[in-house]
Motif scaffolding. Structure first.
Motif, PDB file in Angstrom:
ATOM      1  N   ASN A   1       5.516   7.104   0.892  1.00 13.76           N
ATOM      2  CA  ASN A   1       4.674   6.550  -0.173  1.00 13.76           C
ATOM      3  C   ASN A   1       3.292   7.201  -0.109  1.00 13.76           C
ATOM      4  N   LYS A   2       2.775   7.627  -1.249  1.00 18.07           N
ATOM      5  CA  LYS A   2       1.481   8.319  -1.274  1.00 18.07           C
ATOM      6  C   LYS A   2       0.309   7.397  -0.964  1.00 18.07           C
ATOM      7  N   VAL A   3       0.508   6.098  -1.125  1.00 19.15           N
ATOM      8  CA  VAL A   3      -0.582   5.148  -0.893  1.00 19.15           C
ATOM      9  C   VAL A   3      -0.830   5.004   0.603  1.00 19.15           C
ATOM     10  N   GLU A   4      -2.076   5.172   1.013  1.00 20.77           N
ATOM     11  CA  GLU A   4      -2.446   5.056   2.430  1.00 20.77           C
ATOM     12  C   GLU A   4      -3.119   3.719   2.742  1.00 20.77           C
ATOM     13  N   GLY A   5      -3.634   3.073   1.719  1.00 22.56           N
ATOM     14  CA  GLY A   5      -4.314   1.811   1.948  1.00 22.56           C
ATOM     15  C   GLY A   5      -4.484   1.025   0.665  1.00 22.56           C
ATOM     16  N   LEU A   6      -4.754  -0.263   0.816  1.00 18.59           N
ATOM     17  CA  LEU A   6      -4.987  -1.148  -0.319  1.00 18.59           C
ATOM     18  C   LEU A   6      -6.176  -2.044  -0.005  1.00 18.59           C
ATOM     19  N   SER A   7      -6.758  -2.591  -1.033  1.00 15.08           N
ATOM     20  CA  SER A   7      -7.805  -3.595  -0.838  1.00 15.08           C
ATOM     21  C   SER A   7      -7.145  -4.966  -0.759  1.00 15.08           C
ATOM     22  N   LEU A   8      -7.889  -5.934  -0.246  1.00 15.91           N
ATOM     23  CA  LEU A   8      -7.362  -7.297  -0.205  1.00 15.91           C
ATOM     24  C   LEU A   8      -7.023  -7.788  -1.606  1.00 15.91           C
ATOM     25  N   GLN A   9      -7.864  -7.433  -2.569  1.00 19.31           N
ATOM     26  CA  GLN A   9      -7.609  -7.866  -3.945  1.00 19.31           C
ATOM     27  C   GLN A   9      -6.338  -7.230  -4.487  1.00 19.31           C
ATOM     28  N   GLN A  10      -6.099  -5.963  -4.151  1.00 25.26           N
ATOM     29  CA  GLN A  10      -4.877  -5.305  -4.609  1.00 25.26           C
ATOM     30  C   GLN A  10      -3.637  -5.956  -3.999  1.00 25.26           C
ATOM     31  N   ILE A  11      -3.741  -6.359  -2.724  1.00 25.51           N
ATOM     32  CA  ILE A  11      -2.636  -7.082  -2.083  1.00 25.51           C
ATOM     33  C   ILE A  11      -2.345  -8.373  -2.846  1.00 25.51           C
ATOM     34  N   LYS A  12      -3.394  -9.105  -3.167  1.00 26.29           N
ATOM     35  CA  LYS A  12      -3.221 -10.354  -3.911  1.00 26.29           C
ATOM     36  C   LYS A  12      -2.635 -10.096  -5.298  1.00 26.29           C
ATOM     37  N   ASP A  13      -3.095  -9.018  -5.936  1.00 27.86           N
ATOM     38  CA  ASP A  13      -2.589  -8.694  -7.270  1.00 27.86           C
ATOM     39  C   ASP A  13      -1.102  -8.323  -7.218  1.00 27.86           C
ATOM     40  N   ILE A  14      -0.686  -7.627  -6.167  1.00 29.91           N
ATOM     41  CA  ILE A  14       0.720  -7.244  -6.028  1.00 29.91           C
ATOM     42  C   ILE A  14       1.582  -8.481  -5.814  1.00 29.91           C
ATOM     43  N   TYR A  15       1.149  -9.359  -4.898  1.00 31.34           N
ATOM     44  CA  TYR A  15       1.987 -10.504  -4.545  1.00 31.34           C
ATOM     45  C   TYR A  15       1.851 -11.675  -5.526  1.00 31.34           C
ATOM     46  N   SER A  16       0.933 -11.557  -6.462  1.00 30.43           N
ATOM     47  CA  SER A  16       0.891 -12.548  -7.546  1.00 30.43           C
ATOM     48  C   SER A  16       1.629 -12.043  -8.783  1.00 30.43           C
TER      49      SER A  16
END
Length: 389
Positions: free
Chosen positions: A222-237
């Protein structure tokens, strides 16, 4: 009209039907008993195809190449369609699962495997009789197995039936609430676990002994190396559904979750706070011979998947090179970042007891908080709850 031949053919068809029903039921029972429910459509289809061909043969249908070709084509098409599900199942199972079960037997106290971390000298606390019964999460078994080897007398400790067991977080909490064990090494309880304890009149006492990183991981490619906390929340919501929205390729995100009351699922719920978590991917699984239930799918390392666990479990116990841990808010989940509280999702973990626990449980807690116990915790691979000299 030759009635004798007609009656004979009808008898043959009835016999074929009886044989077909018994044979198909037998095969279905074998398939169900082996848990291979994906083969059910193929077994039924194959039985029907064979039955129809036998009936057509009995009534002398196959009198021309055209008829033979038509029946053969329909039969092959039907069998091919019925094979789709088993083939999909086979291909899916070739994709490895991540963070499934580990071999806990390599961590048994006093075993010959020698994976248990040992103190350089005898511990200052030695328990010889009326031993408190320990249970806990799989991820912490290497730790409390080392504690048992340091404090308990040398003997055999079966991981599922002894004074030192490992039954995963949900079962460990239930065992503690029910009074079957005296102390457990786990993460914080879920709201459901707190409520169950309250209903049964049990007071859970949580003593923090160390710190650990709650980590998110993806396929190594996967090309993504990191996420922000907000992005984590956006993915799991469910707000973010494609990797292209967070700097990756154009692939739909498969956001896997863990079962309810597991330590990592509780950690996700705490992270999400008031943000609703979307429904998890599910799969049909057979339970017994009858019912089909929906169950949270195990994390399968698809190139577009994301899952979560804890750093020690991922790095030290599973050691899967096909995944990579993501940075969160630009910080990698290393021991140094956990120690300094720089990594943004650092969780304390605990020894949990109740008012009904063996009084000697407190001796284990006190020892774990001593320099000696905290040093052992660090040597196992965790971050101590306090600074060591």
């Amino acid at each position: 009209m030759d009635w004798s031949k007609t009656i004979y053919n009808i008898i043959v068809v009835v016999v074929l039907l009886i044989v077909f029903i018994h044979f198909t039921i037998g095969l279905l029972l074998i398939v169900l008993l082996n848990g291979n429910i994906q083969w059910i459509p193929f077994v039924i289809t194959a039985g029907i195809v064979i039955l129809i061909n036998c009936i057509l043969f009995t009534f002398r249908f196959f009198t021309s190449k055209k008829r033979n070709l038509i029946v053969a084509s329909i039969s092959v098409l039907a069998l091919s369609i019925a094979l789709i599900q088993p083939i999909q199942y086979y291909l899916k199972n070739r994709i490895p699962t991540v963070g499934a079960d580990v071999d806990v037997y390599q961590y048994i106290p006093f075993s010959t495997v020698d994976s248990v971390v040992k103190l350089e000298k005898q511990a200052t606390v030695q328990l010889t009789e009326s031993l408190p019964i320990i249970d806990g999460a799989t991820a912490f078994y290497p730790l409390y197995a080392a504690v048992a080897e340091a404090l308990y007398p040398e003997k055999e400790y079966n991981p599922y039936d002894s004074e030192v067991m490992v039954n995963k977080t949900p079962t460990a909490y239930q065992n503690l609430i029910d009074g079957r064990v005296d102390l457990i090494f786990v993460l914080a309880p879920s709201e459901q676990q707190k409520n169950r304890a309250k209903i049964q009149g049990v007071e859970l006492k949580l003593t923090p002994i160390g710190k650990e990183a709650f980590v998110f991981f993806v396929h190594a490619k996967n090309k993504v190396e990191g996420l922000s906390l907000q992005q984590i929340k956006d993915i799991y919501s469910g707000e973010v559904t494609n990797w292209s929205q967070v700097g990756g390729g154009s692939d739909a995100i498969r956001a896997f979750q863990r079962p309810q009351d597991s330590g990592s699922q509780t950690a996700l719920q705490n992270l999400m706070d008031d943000t609703p978590i979307m429904d998890a991917p599910t799969e049909n699984v057979a339970q017994g011979m009858g019912s089909i239930i929906e169950e949270v799918a195990n994390y399968r390392n698809y190139k577009n998947a994301i899952g979560y666990t804890f750093r020690y479990y991922s790095n030290e116990m599973v050691q899967n090179k096909e995944i990579k841990l993501l940075e969160i808010d630009g910080v990698a989940p290393t021991k140094e970042m956990i120690r300094s509280n720089t990594y943004p999702i650092t969780n304390e973990f605990y020894i949990v007891t109740t008012q009904n626990s063996n009084p000697k449980s407190q001796e284990i807690i006190d020892w774990m908080l001593s320099d000696e116990g905290q040093r052992l915790l660090e040597n196992v691979g965790y971050v101590p709850i306090r600074e060591l000299d």
